[in-house]
Design a protein around this motif. Structure first.
Motif, PDB file in Angstrom:
ATOM      1  N   PRO A 117     -18.048  -0.407  -6.139  1.00  0.00           N
ATOM      2  CA  PRO A 117     -17.621  -1.690  -5.582  1.00  0.00           C
ATOM      3  C   PRO A 117     -18.375  -2.023  -4.311  1.00  0.00           C
ATOM      4  O   PRO A 117     -18.826  -1.137  -3.582  1.00  0.00           O
ATOM      5  N   ALA A 118     -18.470  -3.299  -4.023  1.00  0.00           N
ATOM      6  CA  ALA A 118     -19.093  -3.738  -2.786  1.00  0.00           C
ATOM      7  C   ALA A 118     -18.270  -3.276  -1.593  1.00  0.00           C
ATOM      8  O   ALA A 118     -17.057  -3.103  -1.687  1.00  0.00           O
ATOM      9  N   ALA A 119     -18.939  -3.116  -0.452  1.00  0.00           N
ATOM     10  CA  ALA A 119     -18.253  -2.629   0.743  1.00  0.00           C
ATOM     11  C   ALA A 119     -17.146  -3.575   1.181  1.00  0.00           C
ATOM     12  O   ALA A 119     -16.168  -3.164   1.797  1.00  0.00           O
ATOM     13  N   ASP A 120     -17.294  -4.875   0.865  1.00  0.00           N
ATOM     14  CA  ASP A 120     -16.287  -5.842   1.283  1.00  0.00           C
ATOM     15  C   ASP A 120     -15.316  -6.187   0.158  1.00  0.00           C
ATOM     16  O   ASP A 120     -14.636  -7.215   0.206  1.00  0.00           O
ATOM     17  N   ALA A 121     -15.218  -5.317  -0.863  1.00  0.00           N
ATOM     18  CA  ALA A 121     -14.303  -5.560  -1.973  1.00  0.00           C
ATOM     19  C   ALA A 121     -12.856  -5.428  -1.524  1.00  0.00           C
ATOM     20  O   ALA A 121     -12.547  -4.676  -0.598  1.00  0.00           O
ATOM     21  N   PRO A 122     -11.941  -6.158  -2.158  1.00  0.00           N
ATOM     22  CA  PRO A 122     -10.522  -6.015  -1.821  1.00  0.00           C
ATOM     23  C   PRO A 122     -10.037  -4.585  -2.009  1.00  0.00           C
ATOM     24  O   PRO A 122     -10.521  -3.856  -2.876  1.00  0.00           O
ATOM     25  N   VAL A 123      -9.082  -4.197  -1.184  1.00  0.00           N
ATOM     26  CA  VAL A 123      -8.507  -2.855  -1.216  1.00  0.00           C
ATOM     27  C   VAL A 123      -7.038  -2.956  -1.618  1.00  0.00           C
ATOM     28  O   VAL A 123      -6.323  -3.865  -1.182  1.00  0.00           O
ATOM     29  N   VAL A 124      -6.608  -2.029  -2.461  1.00  0.00           N
ATOM     30  CA  VAL A 124      -5.212  -1.948  -2.862  1.00  0.00           C
ATOM     31  C   VAL A 124      -4.614  -0.686  -2.246  1.00  0.00           C
ATOM     32  O   VAL A 124      -5.143   0.415  -2.434  1.00  0.00           O
ATOM     33  N   ALA A 125      -3.519  -0.843  -1.509  1.00  0.00           N
ATOM     34  CA  ALA A 125      -2.803   0.296  -0.951  1.00  0.00           C
ATOM     35  C   ALA A 125      -1.566   0.533  -1.812  1.00  0.00           C
ATOM     36  O   ALA A 125      -0.747  -0.369  -1.995  1.00  0.00           O
ATOM     37  N   VAL A 126      -1.464   1.744  -2.363  1.00  0.00           N
ATOM     38  CA  VAL A 126      -0.354   2.120  -3.241  1.00  0.00           C
ATOM     39  C   VAL A 126       0.430   3.225  -2.542  1.00  0.00           C
ATOM     40  O   VAL A 126      -0.042   4.354  -2.423  1.00  0.00           O
ATOM     41  N   ALA A 127       1.624   2.904  -2.063  1.00  0.00           N
ATOM     42  CA  ALA A 127       2.451   3.891  -1.358  1.00  0.00           C
ATOM     43  C   ALA A 127       3.688   4.183  -2.197  1.00  0.00           C
ATOM     44  O   ALA A 127       4.492   3.287  -2.478  1.00  0.00           O
ATOM     45  N   HIS A 128       3.817   5.445  -2.612  1.00  0.00           N
ATOM     46  CA  HIS A 128       4.921   5.876  -3.479  1.00  0.00           C
ATOM     47  C   HIS A 128       5.929   6.650  -2.640  1.00  0.00           C
ATOM     48  O   HIS A 128       5.564   7.596  -1.930  1.00  0.00           O
ATOM     49  N   PHE A 129       7.205   6.276  -2.738  1.00  0.00           N
ATOM     50  CA  PHE A 129       8.262   6.889  -1.933  1.00  0.00           C
ATOM     51  C   PHE A 129       9.370   7.449  -2.812  1.00  0.00           C
ATOM     52  O   PHE A 129       9.751   6.819  -3.812  1.00  0.00           O
ATOM     53  N   VAL A 130       9.901   8.601  -2.427  1.00  0.00           N
ATOM     54  CA  VAL A 130      11.116   9.152  -3.030  1.00  0.00           C
ATOM     55  C   VAL A 130      12.103   9.402  -1.898  1.00  0.00           C
ATOM     56  O   VAL A 130      11.788  10.135  -0.948  1.00  0.00           O
ATOM     57  N   LEU A 131      13.275   8.800  -1.978  1.00  0.00           N
ATOM     58  CA  LEU A 131      14.260   8.968  -0.925  1.00  0.00           C
ATOM     59  C   LEU A 131      14.605  10.447  -0.737  1.00  0.00           C
ATOM     60  O   LEU A 131      14.777  11.186  -1.716  1.00  0.00           O
ATOM     61  N   LYS A 132      14.689  10.869   0.503  1.00  0.00           N
ATOM     62  CA  LYS A 132      15.032  12.253   0.803  1.00  0.00           C
ATOM     63  C   LYS A 132      16.474  12.543   0.373  1.00  0.00           C
ATOM     64  O   LYS A 132      17.296  11.622   0.258  1.00  0.00           O
ATOM     65  N   ASP A 133      16.771  13.820   0.127  1.00  0.00           N
ATOM     66  CA  ASP A 133      18.083  14.191  -0.386  1.00  0.00           C
ATOM     67  C   ASP A 133      19.214  13.617   0.460  1.00  0.00           C
ATOM     68  O   ASP A 133      20.219  13.131  -0.074  1.00  0.00           O
ATOM     69  N   LYS A 134      19.090  13.663   1.761  1.00  0.00           N
ATOM     70  CA  LYS A 134      20.167  13.182   2.633  1.00  0.00           C
ATOM     71  C   LYS A 134      20.232  11.664   2.717  1.00  0.00           C
ATOM     72  O   LYS A 134      21.161  11.103   3.305  1.00  0.00           O
ATOM     73  N   HIS A 135      19.249  10.988   2.086  1.00  0.00           N
ATOM     74  CA  HIS A 135      19.222   9.523   2.136  1.00  0.00           C
ATOM     75  C   HIS A 135      19.234   8.902   0.737  1.00  0.00           C
ATOM     76  O   HIS A 135      18.869   7.733   0.579  1.00  0.00           O
ATOM     77  N   LYS A 136      19.665   9.650  -0.276  1.00  0.00           N
ATOM     78  CA  LYS A 136      19.607   9.158  -1.648  1.00  0.00           C
ATOM     79  C   LYS A 136      20.395   7.870  -1.853  1.00  0.00           C
ATOM     80  O   LYS A 136      20.080   7.079  -2.746  1.00  0.00           O
ATOM     81  N   ALA A 137      21.427   7.654  -1.056  1.00  0.00           N
ATOM     82  CA  ALA A 137      22.263   6.473  -1.229  1.00  0.00           C
ATOM     83  C   ALA A 137      21.786   5.288  -0.393  1.00  0.00           C
ATOM     84  O   ALA A 137      22.480   4.268  -0.313  1.00  0.00           O
ATOM     85  N   LYS A 138      20.621   5.412   0.228  1.00  0.00           N
ATOM     86  CA  LYS A 138      20.172   4.390   1.173  1.00  0.00           C
ATOM     87  C   LYS A 138      19.062   3.498   0.611  1.00  0.00           C
ATOM     88  O   LYS A 138      18.181   3.044   1.337  1.00  0.00           O
ATOM     89  N   GLY A 139      19.152   3.224  -0.695  1.00  0.00           N
ATOM     90  CA  GLY A 139      18.159   2.334  -1.283  1.00  0.00           C
ATOM     91  C   GLY A 139      18.160   0.952  -0.668  1.00  0.00           C
ATOM     92  O   GLY A 139      17.104   0.352  -0.438  1.00  0.00           O
TER      93      GLY A 139
END
Length: 228
Positions: free
Chosen positions: A6-28
């Motif tokens: 890809p060209a240096a100035d091509a669009p970038v996609v940021a993909v951030a995957h999250f899993v709630l921590k055990d103590k925060h499972k109910a905090k969706g």
């Protein structure tokens, strides 16, 4: 297949995957509120193209934030800002464990840049998110050829909307495919088909594969938010 650069100035996609921590499972809901603050903040940043929040279908403790940037410099300027992290992103880190990939779309760039000229996916849209990690000694071009062969099968199905194959700009062997579908029910028959099983086996020769199906909670390409 000729390797795509890809060209240096091509669009970038940021993909951030999250899993709630055990103590925060109910905090969706709290996570979704944190995303609302993130969305409002990045909307003011130069170079933002689009952002979306996904939540796992059948796995409501999992989230994915997709953010499209004009180029790598625009992305780097924002995520490298310590004030932005402390005010916005730190809440995500508090609530959930995170893995992320930042990179450019390699396959089908003109037709599947994630921003296309068509209408935004509707409220019932689903996203099949698949992560590929190349095995030791695997050939990148062979993997990409195998994936594009698989894509030709997937594109023929009702309900297929678009895709992006994102190649990490940090890890040469890391890819994420973002597959947009009209809804979960459109994708499930494809997932269970013999052709999909054969393609998965072919790609498994090159890479370790993990996948999940997500609903679209918020998409800045649409005005409305939907519950999953």
């Amino acid at each position: 297949m000729t390797e795509t650069t890809p060209a240096a100035d091509a669009p970038v996609v940021a993909v951030a995957h999250f899993v709630l921590k055990d103590k925060h499972k109910a905090k969706g809901t709290e996570f979704e509120k944190a995303y609302a603050k993130y969305r409002k903040t990045v909307a003011t940043k130069d170079g933002l193209l689009r952002t979306a929040l996904l939540r796992g279908i059948g796995a409501p403790d999992t989230f994915v934030i997709l953010t499209w940037w004009r180029d790598a410099d625009a992305h780097r300027t924002v995520v490298g800002d310590w004030q932005f992290f402390t005010a916005v992103s730190s809440r995500f880190v508090y609530l959930a464990a995170i893995t992320s990939v930042h990179g450019r779309v390699l396959a089908g760039q003109a037709a599947a840049d994630g921003l296309g000229g068509g209408a935004a996916p509707g409220p019932e849209a689903a996203v099949a998110l698949t992560t590929f990690t190349l095995k030791d000694g695997a050939d990148r071009q062979a993997f990409e050829s195998s994936f594009l062969g698989h894509l030709s099968f997937v594109k023929g199905h009702d309900g297929f909307l678009d895709h992006q194959l994102v190649h990490s700009d940090r890890e040469a062997g890391a890819y994420v495919n973002i597959g947009w579908w009209s809804g979960a029910e459109a994708y499930r028959p494809v997932l269970g088909s013999p052709e999909m099983a054969a393609d998965a086996q072919a790609m498994a020769a090159h890479a370790d594969v993990r996948g999940g199906l997500f609903g679209v909670v918020v998409d800045s390409a649409r005005a409305e938010a939907v519950a999953v």
